[in-house]
Design an enzyme around this catalytic site. Structure first.
Site, PDB file in Angstrom:
ATOM      1  N   LYS A 166       0.809  -1.195   0.000  1.00 56.94           N
ATOM      2  CA  LYS A 166       0.000   0.000   0.000  1.00 56.94           C
ATOM      3  C   LYS A 166       0.855   1.264   0.000  1.00 56.94           C
ATOM      4  CE  LYS A 166      -3.035  -2.111   3.382  1.00 56.94           C
ATOM      5  NZ  LYS A 166      -3.491  -1.969   4.779  1.00 56.94           N
ATOM      6  N   ASP A 214       7.376   2.984  -3.058  1.00 55.95           N
ATOM      7  CA  ASP A 214       7.565   4.074  -2.099  1.00 55.95           C
ATOM      8  C   ASP A 214       9.029   4.206  -1.669  1.00 55.95           C
ATOM      9  OD1 ASP A 214       7.493   1.656  -0.730  1.00 55.95           O
ATOM     10  OD2 ASP A 214       6.113   2.321   0.832  1.00 55.95           O
ATOM     11  N   ASP A 251      14.786  -0.151   0.373  1.00 59.61           N
ATOM     12  CA  ASP A 251      15.598  -0.163   1.594  1.00 59.61           C
ATOM     13  C   ASP A 251      16.679  -1.242   1.414  1.00 59.61           C
ATOM     14  OD1 ASP A 251      16.431  -0.063   4.230  1.00 59.61           O
ATOM     15  OD2 ASP A 251      14.597  -0.792   5.105  1.00 59.61           O
ATOM     16  N   ASP A 293       3.885   3.809   6.282  1.00 59.54           N
ATOM     17  CA  ASP A 293       3.254   3.617   7.592  1.00 59.54           C
ATOM     18  C   ASP A 293       4.232   3.149   8.657  1.00 59.54           C
ATOM     19  OD1 ASP A 293       3.631   0.907   6.586  1.00 59.54           O
ATOM     20  OD2 ASP A 293       2.273   0.264   8.172  1.00 59.54           O
ATOM     21  N   ARG A 341       0.080   6.936   7.274  1.00 57.62           N
ATOM     22  CA  ARG A 341       0.110   6.975   5.799  1.00 57.62           C
ATOM     23  C   ARG A 341      -0.446   8.289   5.252  1.00 57.62           C
ATOM     24  NH1 ARG A 341       1.419   1.842   3.893  1.00 57.62           N
ATOM     25  NH2 ARG A 341       0.548   0.085   4.995  1.00 57.62           N
TER      26      ARG A 341
END
Ligand code: 5GP
Length: 187
Positions: free
Chosen positions: A51, A108, A111, A167, A173
């Site tokens: 998401k 998003d 990492d 989040d 979010r």
């Protein structure tokens, strides 16, 4: 406030890191770069990785000046943890065939690279004409897997960020900016 196992209370605090104006300007640039590549005879397939990238995706696609198909892919998240478990799981698959298509994956944050490495491998097997990756954030300090990133919005420090789709335990979010999450000891 959160009570921990040891009985110590912690207070969550979010410190602004990238403000909404800076994000908006960079997202517009990324959209312009995608648009400048032109288009093939079929719409560009833009993949939203659920998401976390949903807000970035919604803003980015409105800066793409070519026909698009917007599709969604779900992968398992950190589920309340600050570290990846290392195991990536598909929770929602694409609803279209991407064979022969130009595809861009919108993420998003990259990492360790484990999630994107898994996604690129999965989508590449389906025979797209081209496969690109656009990530809003990149945390190179924690890299474990080498993934080729075609577009990076911002390279960030080794901090845990929330907001603008990202989040912590399904919260934050909806923040319009990106902030660094801090856990202060209360009292
Ligand atoms: P990776 O597999 O590259 O380690 O992590 C990818 C996923 O981990 C991202 O899509 C995101 O859901 C989550 N993640 C990694 N770093 C952060 C972070 O700093 N903040 C948040 N909220 N999620 C993160």
């Amino acid at each position: 406030m959160t009570a921990t196992a040891g009985g110590t209370a912690t207070v969550e605090r979010v410190e602004s890191y990238l403000d909404a104006g800076r994000i908006a300007a960079r997202v517009a640039e990324l959209g312009a770069e995608i648009s400048a590549r032109g288009c093939s005879d079929q719409p560009l397939v833009v993949v939203c990785v659920l998401k976390g990238s949903v807000i970035f995706f919604a803003d980015l696609v409105r800066h793409i000046r070519q026909p698009t198909n917007l599709v969604f892919l779900g992968v398992s998240s950190y589920a309340g943890a600050l570290e990846t478990s290392g195991a990536v799981r598909l929770t929602h698959d694409l609803t279209i065939d991407i064979a022969g298509r130009d595809v861009i994956v919108v993420e998003d944050i990259v990492d360790t690279g484990l999630t994107m490495g898994y996604l690129v491998g999965l989508l590449a097997q389906r025979g797209p004409h081209s496969l690109r990756v656009c990530t809003l954030l990149h945390k190179p300090a924690r890299k474990r897997v080498d993934v080729s990133l075609d577009q990076v919005g911002f390279t960030i420090d080794d901090v845990f960020v929330v907001g603008y789709g990202l989040d912590f335990d399904e919260r934050y979010r909806n923040l319009p900016y990106i902030g660094v999450m801090h856990f202060d000891t209360a009292g």
